[in-house]
Write a protein that holds these residues in place. Structure first.
Motif, PDB file in Angstrom:
ATOM      1  N   PRO A   1     -25.972 -11.560   3.731  1.00  0.00           N
ATOM      2  CA  PRO A   1     -25.922 -10.106   4.330  1.00  0.00           C
ATOM      3  C   PRO A   1     -27.284  -9.622   4.652  1.00  0.00           C
ATOM      4  O   PRO A   1     -28.241 -10.166   4.287  1.00  0.00           O
ATOM      5  CB  PRO A   1     -25.557  -9.609   2.862  1.00  0.00           C
ATOM      6  CG  PRO A   1     -24.903 -10.493   1.957  1.00  0.00           C
ATOM      7  CD  PRO A   1     -25.542 -11.767   2.584  1.00  0.00           C
ATOM      8  N   PRO A   2     -27.287  -8.489   5.246  1.00  0.00           N
ATOM      9  CA  PRO A   2     -26.480  -7.682   5.693  1.00  0.00           C
ATOM     10  C   PRO A   2     -25.488  -8.162   6.771  1.00  0.00           C
ATOM     11  O   PRO A   2     -25.909  -8.964   7.925  1.00  0.00           O
ATOM     12  CB  PRO A   2     -26.999  -6.472   5.920  1.00  0.00           C
ATOM     13  CG  PRO A   2     -28.229  -6.649   6.610  1.00  0.00           C
ATOM     14  CD  PRO A   2     -28.568  -7.882   6.007  1.00  0.00           C
ATOM     15  N   PHE A   3     -24.074  -8.071   6.696  1.00  0.00           N
ATOM     16  CA  PHE A   3     -23.428  -8.584   7.576  1.00  0.00           C
ATOM     17  C   PHE A   3     -22.894  -7.533   8.936  1.00  0.00           C
ATOM     18  O   PHE A   3     -22.906  -6.497   8.525  1.00  0.00           O
ATOM     19  CB  PHE A   3     -21.972  -9.042   7.073  1.00  0.00           C
ATOM     20  CG  PHE A   3     -22.005 -10.019   6.052  1.00  0.00           C
ATOM     21  CD1 PHE A   3     -22.399 -11.372   6.421  1.00  0.00           C
ATOM     22  CD2 PHE A   3     -21.475  -9.939   4.833  1.00  0.00           C
ATOM     23  CE1 PHE A   3     -22.520 -12.105   5.208  1.00  0.00           C
ATOM     24  CE2 PHE A   3     -21.888 -10.647   3.836  1.00  0.00           C
ATOM     25  CZ  PHE A   3     -22.335 -11.894   4.034  1.00  0.00           C
TER      26      PHE A   3
ATOM     27  N   SER B   1     -19.217 -18.221   8.243  1.00  0.00           N
ATOM     28  CA  SER B   1     -20.158 -18.219   6.885  1.00  0.00           C
ATOM     29  C   SER B   1     -21.436 -18.994   7.509  1.00  0.00           C
ATOM     30  O   SER B   1     -22.655 -18.384   7.244  1.00  0.00           O
ATOM     31  CB  SER B   1     -19.685 -18.742   5.853  1.00  0.00           C
ATOM     32  OG  SER B   1     -18.524 -18.029   5.337  1.00  0.00           O
ATOM     33  N   ALA B   2     -21.434 -20.048   8.228  1.00  0.00           N
ATOM     34  CA  ALA B   2     -22.532 -20.953   8.475  1.00  0.00           C
ATOM     35  C   ALA B   2     -23.302 -20.310   9.855  1.00  0.00           C
ATOM     36  O   ALA B   2     -24.584 -20.318   9.689  1.00  0.00           O
ATOM     37  CB  ALA B   2     -22.005 -22.148   9.167  1.00  0.00           C
TER      38      ALA B   2
ATOM     39  N   PHE C   1      -7.576 -18.834   9.654  1.00  0.00           N
ATOM     40  CA  PHE C   1      -8.424 -18.032   8.541  1.00  0.00           C
ATOM     41  C   PHE C   1      -9.536 -18.784   7.976  1.00  0.00           C
ATOM     42  O   PHE C   1     -10.682 -18.687   7.982  1.00  0.00           O
ATOM     43  CB  PHE C   1      -7.532 -17.171   7.848  1.00  0.00           C
ATOM     44  CG  PHE C   1      -8.668 -16.248   6.959  1.00  0.00           C
ATOM     45  CD1 PHE C   1      -9.090 -15.162   7.801  1.00  0.00           C
ATOM     46  CD2 PHE C   1      -8.889 -16.502   5.905  1.00  0.00           C
ATOM     47  CE1 PHE C   1      -9.788 -14.331   6.954  1.00  0.00           C
ATOM     48  CE2 PHE C   1      -9.674 -15.591   4.939  1.00  0.00           C
ATOM     49  CZ  PHE C   1     -10.255 -14.558   5.818  1.00  0.00           C
ATOM     50  N   GLU C   2      -9.053 -19.878   7.274  1.00  0.00           N
ATOM     51  CA  GLU C   2      -9.899 -20.737   6.443  1.00  0.00           C
ATOM     52  C   GLU C   2     -10.972 -21.330   7.395  1.00  0.00           C
ATOM     53  O   GLU C   2     -12.233 -21.348   6.931  1.00  0.00           O
ATOM     54  CB  GLU C   2      -9.076 -21.582   5.630  1.00  0.00           C
ATOM     55  CG  GLU C   2      -9.998 -22.632   4.665  1.00  0.00           C
ATOM     56  CD  GLU C   2      -9.265 -23.299   3.946  1.00  0.00           C
ATOM     57  OE1 GLU C   2      -9.941 -24.429   3.461  1.00  0.00           O
ATOM     58  OE2 GLU C   2      -8.089 -23.305   3.548  1.00  0.00           O
ATOM     59  N   THR C   3     -10.852 -22.129   8.695  1.00  0.00           N
ATOM     60  CA  THR C   3     -11.782 -22.482   9.334  1.00  0.00           C
ATOM     61  C   THR C   3     -12.458 -21.732  10.081  1.00  0.00           C
ATOM     62  O   THR C   3     -13.700 -21.810  10.065  1.00  0.00           O
ATOM     63  CB  THR C   3     -10.681 -23.272  10.726  1.00  0.00           C
ATOM     64  OG1 THR C   3     -10.049 -24.445   9.834  1.00  0.00           O
ATOM     65  CG2 THR C   3     -11.806 -23.913  11.573  1.00  0.00           C
TER      66      THR C   3
END
Length: 132
Positions: free
Chosen positions: A102-104, A96-97, A88-90
């Motif tokens: 937003p908007p997502f 994100s990069a 999940f973290e990776t």
């Protein structure tokens, strides 16, 4: 009535040919992108997980570009993860990069037990910009 128009990027045909599927299908002003994995040019998996996720996004961008789209045109995303808790973290860092501010787009993450030798897959639906 809309017809299906297959879309392929210039590279990665080894994987599409091996598994007999289109990279994406254009139907009207929508693009339905098949699940993109972190494969190298020969279709083999990238062994390092973060690099595999980055390659999957790069492959997604390549398919989108072949249809005249970018990640900004994506409206719906589904990702598949072989070990969601550990990954999940990776995935979120790379996401994100790649997705930016937003908007997502809509996003659904699904835990699975098998992805044909891969650990992450991303599929998407995009609206194709008008060519006015």
């Amino acid at each position: 009535m809309s017809t299906r128009e297959p879309i392929f990027p210039a590279e990665r045909h080894a994987l599409y040919d091996k598994h007999r599927y289109s990279a994406a299908i254009r139907s009207g002003d929508l693009l339905f992108v098949s699940g993109q994995v972190g494969s190298r040019e020969d279709g083999s998996p990238e062994p390092v997980f973060e690099k595999q996720v980055r390659r999957a996004f790069a492959n997604l961008r390549s398919v989108l570009a072949a249809a005249g789209c970018t990640l900004n045109d994506v409206v719906d995303v589904t990702t598949f993860h072989t070990d969601p808790e550990a990954q999940f973290e990776t995935v979120m860092k790379v996401r994100s990069a790649e997705i930016g501010d937003p908007p997502f787009p809509n996003w659904t993450a699904v835990g699975v037990t098998w992805l044909a030798g891969f650990d992450f897959e991303i599929k998407a639906i995009a609206r194709i910009p008008s060519q006015n």
